[in-house]
Design a protein around this motif. Structure first.
Motif, short mmCIF file in Angstrom:
data_model
loop_
_atom_site.label_atom_id
_atom_site.label_comp_id
_atom_site.label_asym_id
_atom_site.label_seq_id
_atom_site.Cartn_x
_atom_site.Cartn_y
_atom_site.Cartn_z
N ASP A 650 6.46 -5.30 13.15
CA ASP A 650 7.53 -4.95 12.22
C ASP A 650 6.96 -3.96 11.21
O ASP A 650 6.11 -4.33 10.40
CB ASP A 650 8.02 -6.24 11.53
N PRO A 651 7.39 -2.71 11.25
CA PRO A 651 6.74 -1.70 10.40
C PRO A 651 6.97 -1.94 8.91
O PRO A 651 6.19 -1.47 8.09
CB PRO A 651 7.38 -0.39 10.85
N ASP A 652 8.04 -2.65 8.55
CA ASP A 652 8.33 -2.83 7.14
C ASP A 652 7.63 -4.03 6.52
O ASP A 652 7.37 -4.06 5.33
CB ASP A 652 9.85 -2.94 6.92
N THR A 653 7.35 -5.04 7.34
CA THR A 653 6.61 -6.20 6.80
C THR A 653 5.17 -6.21 7.27
O THR A 653 4.34 -6.92 6.72
CB THR A 653 7.26 -7.52 7.25
N GLY A 654 4.87 -5.45 8.31
CA GLY A 654 3.52 -5.44 8.88
C GLY A 654 3.23 -6.65 9.76
O GLY A 654 2.10 -6.83 10.20
N GLN A 655 4.22 -7.45 10.03
CA GLN A 655 3.97 -8.65 10.84
C GLN A 655 3.77 -8.30 12.31
O GLN A 655 4.50 -7.48 12.86
CB GLN A 655 5.14 -9.63 10.73
N PRO A 776 -0.36 -9.04 7.81
CA PRO A 776 0.78 -8.17 7.51
C PRO A 776 0.40 -7.06 6.52
O PRO A 776 0.76 -5.89 6.72
CB PRO A 776 1.81 -9.14 6.93
N ALA A 777 -0.34 -7.42 5.47
CA ALA A 777 -0.71 -6.41 4.47
C ALA A 777 -1.61 -5.34 5.09
O ALA A 777 -1.45 -4.14 4.83
CB ALA A 777 -1.42 -7.08 3.30
N TRP A 780 0.47 -2.96 7.31
CA TRP A 780 1.33 -2.07 6.51
C TRP A 780 0.48 -0.99 5.83
O TRP A 780 0.84 0.18 5.83
CB TRP A 780 2.10 -2.89 5.47
N ARG A 781 -0.68 -1.40 5.31
CA ARG A 781 -1.56 -0.44 4.65
C ARG A 781 -2.10 0.59 5.65
O ARG A 781 -2.25 1.77 5.31
CB ARG A 781 -2.72 -1.15 3.97
N ARG A 786 -3.76 3.98 4.14
CA ARG A 786 -4.70 3.49 3.13
C ARG A 786 -5.20 2.11 3.56
O ARG A 786 -4.80 1.09 3.03
CB ARG A 786 -4.01 3.39 1.76
N LEU A 788 -7.05 -1.41 4.35
CA LEU A 788 -7.73 -2.38 3.51
C LEU A 788 -9.14 -2.62 4.03
O LEU A 788 -9.36 -2.58 5.24
CB LEU A 788 -6.99 -3.73 3.55
N ALA A 793 -12.98 -8.52 -1.72
CA ALA A 793 -11.69 -9.00 -2.22
C ALA A 793 -10.68 -7.86 -2.27
O ALA A 793 -11.02 -6.72 -2.58
CB ALA A 793 -11.88 -9.58 -3.62
N ILE A 794 -9.45 -8.18 -1.97
CA ILE A 794 -8.36 -7.21 -2.11
C ILE A 794 -8.14 -6.98 -3.60
O ILE A 794 -8.11 -7.93 -4.39
CB ILE A 794 -7.09 -7.75 -1.43
N THR A 795 -8.03 -5.72 -3.99
CA THR A 795 -7.81 -5.43 -5.41
C THR A 795 -6.51 -4.67 -5.59
O THR A 795 -5.97 -4.14 -4.65
CB THR A 795 -8.95 -4.60 -6.00
#
Lengths: 795, 290
Positions: A650-655, A776-777, A780-781, A786, A788, A793-795
């Motif tokens: 899912d391109p909008d949620t990244g799932q 998911p994050a 999407w990133r 960009r 991750l 740690a995610i900042t």
């Protein structure tokens, strides 16, 4: 979906085949015996005080308030151990590891003190009464910063150690690689991280140590994948002679490599029992297991692959920065600091390959190769399979076609790789073709094209892997200085039933069933007539344990060998009984019979009865039917497989939803196909976990961000599709029944298929690569360009 | 093994008894119902109540009923009861949607609706769902009973208006016709806390939105709701653009926490996506295709 067995020369008989596991009768009733089930009279309970800081000087440890607690029997500190010369212990990689911190703490969760109390509640309460003064030091968390000149030095305890460098190791031919790269039409380069993950067995580690002050014998019940190695290490550490130490592993609730090594908690419990004269139990909690015991991976890799424009792959070059944490405690055969990473040429016919691996210390937990990894092959396979997909993208070639073009061909076996490994057997194109056929690959690609038209993201990912398991030939490999051969003992009772004693130790793999099937097959007796004994150093022959998928490959070969020795002894006795020459006898249907007169012969049970009777055996032949052997494998075995994963993104949620997973495995001859399928299911779930959710990241201060199952995610059935399994059977030419290990194949092969599928789905966005886990994050990133980082740690 | 610090245990037999026990221990007692948040926190020693007051046998706190135009959900109703209740699902599909993705069956069998709301975890799903529905909380003290709009119930993370001598008795949801609702959640894995979750309820008069509720979880929305997006939507006709704009407004007013579930930019994007999608689904269920 099963083929009939091929390679029939290698024993496909009635004792093999799917059948329920003997051990499940107790497991499904909740009647297994795990370490924490053990209760001895007068048993005390231990708890470990751990460092809250990743890097700090230990100024003082004051245990007086804890000792004043009415239920506390002892508090052991680094000082206590130092007085006994036990504050440090050796690691399997020729390093040392602090048992309890004396000078510094070097990772969050490091062991600082050990409380012994009447019950586990009091032990925990007393931990809070110990006053430790720390002087915080800056921590080095990012492996990429570990070698910078201003990085804090983690291991200033090591004489001459002035930085965080552990080793440089190379494999292959750099010069030859440079030459083929110069000739190449295309070179593709990519950085990738195989993040730090954890085996996370459902049963955490634990021990009951019982030092008997009268007999001066130490009995240890523990979650040991390698009981004999543990015994030898305990002897070395405590000075108790080896013959007075008995290590017992009853049922073990999963290991995946996590339970190979000796942990500080074990040593503390033993010392506590020596000090108090009472049995001492220590059971790790979930956070302790995740934060302090053997992790896996943490490999920062840069791959370069060179090819001709037509897709012929010429060479591969790899640079690795390996984060080993605070102590180099990787459990793997010591000759190769990067384990079996040298198998990174994968399943392809390359002209040249070279890798260079640099190991570094950081302020993170020690460990290194645990987690179903065949000593770093997981990283190697992930790297090469990602590189092949990147090359396919660059050449705009179908990744299946590119693989088919470059796979080793059956006539090339045994195959010597560019990095010095001899693959024993394989038919790779057949396995890949089978996977494509099972998946209906062409239909999937057509569906994908149609969905892309509609703006939907569907991805198809392939991976082809070659495993190297069954460590290993004694002249090349050892653990703690112990060669990796396995013993086996077989005793036939007068009635013709049998007991076989293994040197390896099941953590859920079904040894009690599979090894009984091996013996039954060789002797023509029932599977139920064979008892399997394992996990008790007083009752089993020496061996280095179960890990690296070595049980069937090494211990299994030992068992078949010893069974054949017994069968040969039976032949001599049968010949005497029949008054014929042994040469005139033939084995079939579980009987020795006179060639040409099948009526004239005896079953093993009949021979056993006579062998234990007043019957005089022939000159030079021992009575009874017993044998002992040690099997030293001439080579590793090389299972392989072709995996295909289908995802929807899912391109909008990244799932990411894993829709299908097709796995064609070739592990040679299968003894119990149901158990093999179960092993594959587990490994595939592992792969989905690592690809999509598992990770241990650290913040800038070295705080562990995966210390519970709320933070460290294991996949559930809902993330797993209904697995679609297929098989080919290419027997190992040097294994006595043609079997290869299967314990880790799916863990090794599957993450790359999942990641390749997600990257394939994201192709319309021009995404080339994103590191695991593809949360998911992260997805999407990646779409945003960009990506991750998954180690910090995610900042 | 993780074991809690020492504590005393009391078992309440009625609401009045529970309130009396809370008063007796004067702030040192903690109510325990399903225990799925409190017990793990006690084992990690993040929580150390001196006394646990067990309300699991207080029958008055249980039950789902429909009284005077309201749906009443007792504080001790287990997640699984709310999930399985067909009337609830018919009236408020948002609640069944949410319950389906709360933790796992083991937690849902034991965990309670009241416990979830009183925990006030910023990532809790029902807080967002019931806030979207403009539910009321009935809070019982020694002397008086208060009825608090759920949107005024939450003071901050892990903090509510329920005082030390009070307990939550039930949630009441006004039943109104002409609308529907939906709940959507993105998590890293089944059973994990939300990376982000959104519940939406809409009431329509033809194309026109007469009332709307939007609840957000784990996305840093004040009091779990997107008031600005609700204000924008009220009185407007349903269209893809309008619902998209509502998502954008809701996201703009979120302040998502940064953690291992994701960075702020992703979570803000997720808020917009999920608000729009939840509104679309709620409208579709109300008979208005978007």
């Amino acid at each position: 979906m099963s083929d009939t067995l091929e390679g029939t020369a290698h024993g496909n008989g009635s004792a093999y085949g799917s059948q329920p596991r003997k051990e499940d009768a107790r497991f499904v009733r909740g009647l297994g015996t795990f370490v924490d089930d053990l209760a001895l009279p007068g048993m005390l309970h231990g708890a470990v005080l751990r460092s809250p800081l990743a890097h700090a000087k230990v100024v003082s440890v004051d245990a007086s308030a804890a000792l004043a607690h009415p239920k506390v029997k002892a508090v052991i500190t680094g000082e206590t151990l130092a007085q006994r010369g036990m504050a440090w212990m050796p690691t399997p990689s020729h390093d040392t590891q602090a048992v309890l911190a004396t000078d510094k703490v070097r990772f969050q969760g490091q062991e600082v003190a050990f409380v012994v109390a009447e019950d586990r509640y009091a032990a925990r309460d007393a931990l809070e009464l110990i006053d430790v003064e720390y002087e915080p030091l800056p921590a080095v968390v990012d492996a990429r910063q570990a070698l910078s000149p201003d990085a804090p030095v983690v291991r200033d305890d090591r004489p001459g150690q002035e930085n965080n460098h552990i080793f440089d190791w190379e494999s292959g031919d750099a010069q030859r690689v440079a030459e083929v790269f110069a000739e190449a039409d295309v070179v593709v380069e990519q950085d990738m991280l195989y993040p730090r993950v954890h085996p996370a067995p459902l049963e955490t580690c634990g021990i009951v140590a019982d030092m008997d002050p009268v007999s001066e014998r130490l009995t240890v019940w523990s979650t040991a994948q390698a009981p004999h190695t543990h015994r030898s290490l305990y002897a070395q550490l405590t000075g108790i002679p080896e013959h007075r130490i008995r290590v017992i592993a009853k049922d073990i609730g999963g290991g995946f490599g996590n339970k190979v090594g000796v942990y500080p908690g074990y040593v503390c419990a033993i010392v506590a029992s020596m000090i108090t004269g009472c049995p001492v139990k220590w059971i790790e909690d979930r956070s302790e297991n995740l934060m302090s015991t053997a992790f896996a991976r943490d490999y920062h890799m840069r791959g370069e692959i060179a090819a001709r424009a037509d897709g012929t792959i010429l060479g591969l070059r790899v640079r690795v920065l390996a984060d080993h944490g605070a102590f180099n405690a990787t459990a793997q055969p010591s000759r190769f600091p990067a384990g079996f990473f040298g198998v990174f040429t994968g399943s392809y016919d390359l002209q040249a390959a070279h890798c260079a691996v640099t190991g570094v210390y950081t302020n993170k937990a020690p460990g290194g190769v645990a987690y179903s990894c065949s000593f770093r092959i997981t990283e190697a396979v992930y790297l090469v399979e990602r590189m092949v997909d990147l090359l396919a993208g660059e050449l705009d070639m179908d990744p299946a076609e590119l693989r088919m073009r470059n796979l080793l061909r059956p006539e090339q076996f045994p195959y010597d790789t560019a990095t010095g490994w001899r693959y024993d057997s394989g038919d790779y194109p057949r396995a890949l073709a089978k996977a494509l056929e099972l998946a209906k690959y062409d239909d999937l690609r057509a569906e994908q094209a149609a969905r892309r038209e509609r703006g939907e993201l569907m991805g198809i990912g392939l991976s082809f892997f070659t495993e190297a398991v069954g460590a290993g030939p004694r002249k090349y490999m050892d653990m703690f200085g112990f060669g990796m051969a396995d013993g086996a003992e077989l005793r036939i009772h007068p009635s013709g039933t049998a007991v076989v004693r293994l040197s390896c130790m099941s953590q859920g793999q079904g040894h009690e069933t599979t090894f009984a099937q091996l013996v039954a097959q060789e002797l023509g007796i029932g599977v139920d007539a064979v008892d399997v004994v394992q996990g008790d150093t007083d009752h089993t022959p020496f061996g280095v344990g179960t890990y690296g998928s070595r049980s069937i490959a090494v211990s299994g070969a030992a068992v078949v060998t010893v069974a054949r020795q017994v069968r040969e002894r039976a032949r001599l006795i049968a010949a005497a009984m029949l008054e014929v020459s042994p040469d005139d006898l033939e084995w079939g249907d579980g009987r020795w019979f006179v060639r040409g007169d099948e009526e004239l012969g005896y079953t093993l049970a009949e021979i056993a009865r006579v062998a234990h009777s007043s019957f005089e055996p022939p000159e030079g032949v021992d009575a009874h039917l017993n044998a002992v052997t040690v099997y030293n494998p001439p080579n590793l075995t090389f299972p392989f497989g072709a995996y295909l994963c289908v995802v929807d993104v899912d391109p909008d949620t990244g799932q990411v939803k894993v829709r299908r997973f097709v796995a064609v495995d070739d592990c040679g001859v299968r003894i119990n196909p149901m158990i093999v399928d179960g092993q594959i299911h587990r490994g595939l779930a592992d792969g989905i976990g690592m690809a999509l959710m598992e990770q241990i990241a650290f913040d800038a201060d070295g705080n562990h961000l995966g210390g519970s199952f709320m933070d460290y995610l294991l996949p559930t059935a809902l993330e797993c599709p209904s697995w679609e399994l297929g098989q080919t059977v290419t027997p190992s030419p040097h294994h006595p029944v043609g079997a290869k290990g299967i314990g880790e194949a799916a863990t090794v092969g599957s993450p790359a298929a999942v990641v390749n599928a997600v990257m394939d789905a994201l192709r319309p966005y021009g995404v080339r690569h994103a590191d695991m886990p593809l949360t998911p994050a992260a997805v999407w990133r990646a779409i945003q360009g960009r990506p991750l980082r998954s180690d910090v740690a995610i900042t | 093994m993780q074991v809690p610090a020492q504590f005393e245990y009391e078992r309440a037999t009625s609401i009045a008894h529970a309130v009396q026990l809370l008063g007796k221990y004067n702030g040192a007692g903690r109510l325990i119902a399903g225990g799925h948040s409190l017990i793990p926190m006690m084992k990690l020693r993040l929580a150390r109540p001196e006394v646990l007051i067990d309300i699991n046998e207080v029958a008055e706190l249980g039950g789902i009923s429909r009284v005077d135009g309201e749906l009443r959900v007792g504080a001790l109703v287990r997640h699984t009861e709310l999930l399985d209740d067909d009337e609830v699902a018919q009236l408020f599909p948002i609640l069944r949607d949410a319950e389906k993705v709360i933790a796992d069956p083991i937690v849902r069998n034991r965990g309670t609706v009241g416990g979830s709301v009183c925990q006030a975890d910023p990532s809790e799903d029902l807080s967002a769902a019931f806030s979207a529905l403009r539910a009321y909380a009935v809070v019982q003290g020694a002397e008086t009973q208060r009825i608090v709009p759920l949107r005024d119930f939450f003071v901050g993370p892990y903090e509510t208006v329920v005082g030390p001598g009070e307990l939550l008795v039930e949630l009441r949801v006004p039943v109104r016709t002409g609308g529907s609702s939906a709940f959507l959640k993105v998590s890293r894995r089944a059973g994990d806390w939300a990376v982000g979750a959104v519940g939406a309820a809409v009431w329509l008069d033809g194309d026109v939105i007469t009332e709307v509720g939007i609840g957000l979880s784990a996305l840093g929305a004040r009091n779990f709701v997107a008031v600005e997006a609700e204000d924008f939507l009220r009185g407007r006709s349903v269209s893809a653009d309008v619902l998209g704009e509502a998502g954008r407004i809701a996201a703009e007013h979120c302040d998502p926490p940064v953690d291992q579930r994701g960075p702020a930019d992703y979570k803000r994007h997720l808020a917009a996506t999920l608000v729009t999608r939840a509104l679309q689904l709620a409208c579709r269920r109300a008979g208005r295709e978007v």
